[in-house]
Design a protein around this motif. Structure first.
Motif, PDB file in Angstrom:
ATOM      1  N   ARG A  89      61.031 100.628 -18.979  1.00  0.00           N
ATOM      2  CA  ARG A  89      61.639  99.804 -17.930  1.00  0.00           C
ATOM      3  C   ARG A  89      62.889  99.074 -18.421  1.00  0.00           C
ATOM      4  NH1 ARG A  89      58.826  94.939 -14.306  1.00  0.00           N
ATOM      5  NH2 ARG A  89      60.800  94.133 -13.497  1.00  0.00           N
ATOM      6  N   ASP A 142      57.454 100.875 -22.003  1.00  0.00           N
ATOM      7  CA  ASP A 142      57.189 101.228 -20.611  1.00  0.00           C
ATOM      8  C   ASP A 142      58.394 101.869 -19.931  1.00  0.00           C
ATOM      9  OD1 ASP A 142      58.819  99.034 -20.360  1.00  0.00           O
ATOM     10  OD2 ASP A 142      57.418  97.825 -19.185  1.00  0.00           O
ATOM     11  N   VAL A 200      56.689  95.625  -0.159  1.00  0.00           N
ATOM     12  CA  VAL A 200      56.120  96.759  -0.867  1.00  0.00           C
ATOM     13  C   VAL A 200      54.608  96.613  -0.946  1.00  0.00           C
ATOM     14  CG1 VAL A 200      56.087  97.996  -3.033  1.00  0.00           C
ATOM     15  CG2 VAL A 200      58.199  96.968  -2.236  1.00  0.00           C
ATOM     16  N   LEU A 221      51.529  97.269  -2.962  1.00  0.00           N
ATOM     17  CA  LEU A 221      51.158  97.571  -4.332  1.00  0.00           C
ATOM     18  C   LEU A 221      49.659  97.530  -4.469  1.00  0.00           C
ATOM     19  CD1 LEU A 221      53.800  95.510  -6.235  1.00  0.00           C
ATOM     20  CD2 LEU A 221      53.610  97.975  -6.133  1.00  0.00           C
ATOM     21  N   LEU A 279      64.773  98.510 -13.362  1.00  0.00           N
ATOM     22  CA  LEU A 279      64.188  98.488 -12.016  1.00  0.00           C
ATOM     23  C   LEU A 279      64.893  97.498 -11.092  1.00  0.00           C
ATOM     24  CD1 LEU A 279      60.342  98.832 -12.650  1.00  0.00           C
ATOM     25  CD2 LEU A 279      61.898 100.510 -11.675  1.00  0.00           C
ATOM     26  N   ALA A 303      55.264  90.360 -10.694  1.00  0.00           N
ATOM     27  CA  ALA A 303      56.525  90.509  -9.979  1.00  0.00           C
ATOM     28  C   ALA A 303      56.524  91.778  -9.137  1.00  0.00           C
ATOM     29  CB  ALA A 303      57.687  90.539 -10.972  1.00  0.00           C
ATOM     30  N   GLY A 304      55.522  92.635  -9.309  1.00  0.00           N
ATOM     31  CA  GLY A 304      55.387  93.788  -8.441  1.00  0.00           C
ATOM     32  C   GLY A 304      56.087  95.029  -8.918  1.00  0.00           C
ATOM     33  N   LEU A 305      56.787  94.949 -10.017  1.00  0.00           N
ATOM     34  CA  LEU A 305      57.477  96.126 -10.526  1.00  0.00           C
ATOM     35  C   LEU A 305      56.851  96.537 -11.841  1.00  0.00           C
ATOM     36  CD1 LEU A 305      61.204  95.161  -9.861  1.00  0.00           C
ATOM     37  CD2 LEU A 305      59.784  96.758  -8.578  1.00  0.00           C
ATOM     38  N   MET A 306      56.922  97.812 -12.133  1.00  0.00           N
ATOM     39  CA  MET A 306      56.261  98.310 -13.322  1.00  0.00           C
ATOM     40  C   MET A 306      56.983  99.555 -13.817  1.00  0.00           C
ATOM     41  SD  MET A 306      52.143  98.884 -13.678  1.00  0.00           S
ATOM     42  CE  MET A 306      51.991 100.011 -12.299  1.00  0.00           C
ATOM     43  N   GLY A 307      57.293  99.578 -15.109  1.00  0.00           N
ATOM     44  CA  GLY A 307      57.781 100.812 -15.714  1.00  0.00           C
ATOM     45  C   GLY A 307      56.635 101.796 -15.811  1.00  0.00           C
ATOM     46  N   VAL A 349      58.560  91.755  -3.121  1.00  0.00           N
ATOM     47  CA  VAL A 349      59.255  92.167  -4.326  1.00  0.00           C
ATOM     48  C   VAL A 349      60.757  92.157  -4.088  1.00  0.00           C
ATOM     49  CG1 VAL A 349      59.557  94.029  -5.978  1.00  0.00           C
ATOM     50  CG2 VAL A 349      57.336  93.640  -4.953  1.00  0.00           C
ATOM     51  N   VAL A 356      52.730  92.535  -1.497  1.00  0.00           N
ATOM     52  CA  VAL A 356      53.450  91.724  -2.471  1.00  0.00           C
ATOM     53  C   VAL A 356      54.923  91.751  -2.117  1.00  0.00           C
ATOM     54  CG1 VAL A 356      53.970  91.432  -4.905  1.00  0.00           C
ATOM     55  CG2 VAL A 356      51.775  92.382  -4.228  1.00  0.00           C
ATOM     56  N   ALA A 397      60.569 103.197  -0.213  1.00  0.00           N
ATOM     57  CA  ALA A 397      59.263 102.574  -0.302  1.00  0.00           C
ATOM     58  C   ALA A 397      59.260 101.443  -1.321  1.00  0.00           C
ATOM     59  CB  ALA A 397      58.211 103.616  -0.677  1.00  0.00           C
ATOM     60  N   LYS A 439      53.094  89.543 -16.538  1.00  0.00           N
ATOM     61  CA  LYS A 439      54.211  89.046 -15.737  1.00  0.00           C
ATOM     62  C   LYS A 439      54.837  90.138 -14.886  1.00  0.00           C
ATOM     63  CE  LYS A 439      56.329  87.067 -19.180  1.00  0.00           C
ATOM     64  NZ  LYS A 439      57.416  86.479 -19.966  1.00  0.00           N
ATOM     65  N   SER A 440      55.035  91.285 -15.497  1.00  0.00           N
ATOM     66  CA  SER A 440      55.715  92.359 -14.784  1.00  0.00           C
ATOM     67  C   SER A 440      54.963  92.755 -13.522  1.00  0.00           C
ATOM     68  CB  SER A 440      55.843  93.584 -15.685  1.00  0.00           C
ATOM     69  OG  SER A 440      56.559  93.241 -16.846  1.00  0.00           O
ATOM     70  N   SER A 500      47.075  95.032  -1.547  1.00  0.00           N
ATOM     71  CA  SER A 500      47.608  93.735  -1.161  1.00  0.00           C
ATOM     72  C   SER A 500      49.104  93.850  -0.968  1.00  0.00           C
ATOM     73  CB  SER A 500      47.308  92.695  -2.237  1.00  0.00           C
ATOM     74  OG  SER A 500      48.022  92.999  -3.409  1.00  0.00           O
ATOM     75  N   THR A 506      60.159 105.284 -13.890  1.00  0.00           N
ATOM     76  CA  THR A 506      61.289 105.018 -14.775  1.00  0.00           C
ATOM     77  C   THR A 506      61.537 106.158 -15.765  1.00  0.00           C
ATOM     78  OG1 THR A 506      59.783 103.770 -16.210  1.00  0.00           O
ATOM     79  CG2 THR A 506      61.113 102.515 -14.638  1.00  0.00           C
TER      80      THR A 506
END
Lengths: 406, 406
Positions: free
Chosen positions: A86, A84, B17, B19, A103, B35-39, A17, A15, A35, B31-32, A13, A40
């Motif tokens: 992050r 994580d 992006v 994802l 991030l 938002a599309g970001l992830m550690g 960001v 998204v 990209a 939540k993370s 999908s 991290t």
């Protein structure tokens, strides 16, 4: 228990960001960043102590990804990381606790939790962040997700006047069993703290006069506090805390004739290699070597100044030493098996901190008054990169997320 | 050298992006992820050995993020990670080397690099991925970014017929100084391999008959190979490789009367705690305890079957033991100081692997024939989560990115 039903293959999908980019910097030209996704594991934060800012850095490419500002007084700051890898939790001198998102390069959350603080820790399970406070004394524990207060431990004791007072706390670390351990400077005690069903559980141990800093060994077993008020060090074996504190290295500290002490050495910086602890002497131009089986002093290695940080490379092969004013413009590298100095490096003026990359192929060194961080290859001992930074002090890589006691 | 000019504050830009999301799974409700970001610090891969697939998991939430398919024969597979903890390199039995992107849940790249392989390693600096091959024998080294071939080491030797042949290679690990170390099953040698200016540099050491697997100690100093063709183990001290290989634990192996050996123990699984190595006995219902100072055998701990993996918790407090067929439905936990079994757990049928979370608060255990992975709290020894998986075998967390020899 959580049970998951998974479906395959992945459905993709789109998204939207928000990512951070940075003008005037070539660091974002890498494919991964274009990209929009980024691992991290090779990131870190560098404290800029005078400007209340931190740099987000990438250790693979020796790049600065950006600067995060507005963190308050960072004149004595340290960082721990979320599970994580992050988020960095930055402990400022002014009681500020700032959660930095590596991030997005932004402050995710920030609280002023006391008037004066001196570092902190994150619990083994990553749920709690604890801060060690001077004013008012005690330890506060926060939810790492929300920064909501979970527990307030005032660290009270009865002083010589028979009054109940709050003690300054120092040497706060995490320990196995999801505990925190810290020392009470005024009360002369070591406390262990667990959060059980949301409630704090504290155990208290007498620890000698005026503990000023502490460390925990890499396996999380021994908690060792330095004492300002007497010689020797206090050690608590967390496998047998009921046995109480024992004194180790009885000659350590002020007992011998010595030079004026320009800066008490950082105990966090202790190196442990091959069953030996390499310890910064207080007020001497020496690195002490102690046998960890009986904590006897087995050697004194002469160095060029009063050591502040004494750090082992991840392969335990080298001991890197930084120094106190006025001889703080060099770093010396000791071979841990021959115990001889193999190189004296000059990374710049006022070297404040060193951080090894997690597998130890490189080490980053901050030189405050040269506004510079130099990266050395640990095999060749030659510089491989330099980065500009404003009065850099502490350097903290995200691999600390995975290390007990850091 | 790279010098960076940085600008502040961050300029935000919107980036599109792609994802991965996943139907039928609650794991992406955090939540993370929205938002599309992830550690990537709390991620991992679980091998599904029968279906040629891997699960991407999150160790904080005990979630399966998704399944990646198309990795070929994973009947004996292992994983190493990129420095940024974003990519897992999966070594399949069929010579496949697959680079899995944990952030997109997709295969980033894949090569069939031999006919039959047995594991691999990533270099200390993260630039090179090496694979250990059976057919044809030798080691191949790839650029970790592009999977382009960097070096082909055929591991040739002269056999008893005087012919030049290629040896099967085993026990491939990374070592400090950006080296790889591996053993030649047919040639009975240990080789060290460095890539210097793009060219391979090899040193060869005689190692005894038929080394079948090996380990490197956590500090990267001692490389220890198990021998199929004779008793004892071969150890190379990488601080003094010129001294050659020495024999340790001379009684180790087939020397004594014993039970039929159902599975040679995994040497990677050795536990090292408190100066003692906890070693799976070959063909005995015992865990052996050796003093690492002189490698003498100091104890034998009776266990319920033939041990396969013997692993220390990150705090060295516990030794977890898995077993060979037919008694492979339980895991036993040993207290490393009393050397007594403190708990016998039943995670399911055919337990194949265990992986501790990096700070050791939990351990994940795969039970192949129960199609299940169970997560235990290491303090309470109680299960805290279960995850469904298709014939799960190896479990590999991204914290391995930061650990020498893993």
């Amino acid at each position: 228990m959580s049970f998951n039903i998974i479906a395959t293959p992945f459905r993709l999908s789109l998204v939207l960001v928000v990512l951070f980019s940075l003008a005037g910097c070539q660091s974002l030209s890498g494919k991964s960043e274009q990209a929009g996704l980024m691992g991290t594991g090779d990131l870190g934060l560098i404290i800029e102590r005078a400007s209340g800012s931190v740099l987000v850095v990438n250790t693979t490419r020796h790049d600065v990804l950006g600067r995060v500002e507005g963190l308050g007084d960072l004149s004595h700051a340290s960082v721990v990381y979320s599970r994580d890898a992050r988020y960095g939790y930055v402990f400022g001198r002014d009681g500020g606790l700032t959660k930095v998102d590596l991030l997005t390069g932004a402050i995710a959350d920030r609280v002023i939790q006391s008037g004066n603080s001196i570092g902190g820790a994150i619990s083994q399970d990553g749920r709690y962040v604890a801060v060690s406070n001077y004013e008012p004394g005690g330890v506060k524990v926060f939810d790492s997700e929300t920064l909501e207060l979970v527990a307030d431990i005032p660290a009270t004791w009865t002083n010589e006047q028979g009054e109940t007072a709050r003690s300054k706390t120092v040497g706060l670390v995490d320990a196995p069993g999801n505990q925190f351990v810290f020392s009470l400077f005024d009360a002369g005690e070591i406390w262990t703290l667990g959060i059980v069903d949301g409630e704090p559980e504290v155990s208290r141990y007498p620890a000698g006069k005026a503990p000023y800093d502490a460390l925990i060994t890499p396996d999380g077993r021994y908690y060792i506090a330095g004492l300002f008020g007497e010689d020797g060090l206090s050690m608590l074996d967390l496998w047998e805390p009921e046995a109480g504190v024992t004194e180790i290295l009885p000659g350590y500290g002020k007992g011998e004739q010595q030079l004026p002490v320009y800066k008490m050495p950082h105990l966090e910086g202790w190196a442990i290699a091959d069953g030996r602890a390499f310890v910064p002497a207080v007020g001497h131009h020496q690195v002490l070597v102690a046998d960890m089986n009986d904590w006897s002093l087995v050697d004194r290695i002469p160095v060029q100044g009063q050591p502040v940080f004494v750090m082992a490379s991840p392969d335990n092969r080298q001991i890197w030493v930084s120094f106190a004013h006025p001889k703080n413009d060099v770093v010396q590298v000791i071979d841990s098996s021959t115990r001889e100095i193999v190189r004296t490096l000059e990374p710049g003026k006022a070297v404040l901190h060193m951080e090894f990359t997690p597998r130890g192929e490189e080490v980053w060194v901050s030189a405050r008054d040269s506004n510079r961080v130099t990266v050395y290859n640990t095999r060749t001992l030659e510089p491989v990169a330099e980065l500009n930074a404003e009065k850099p002090s502490g350097i903290f890589f995200t691999s600390r997320a995975h290390t007990l006691g850091l």
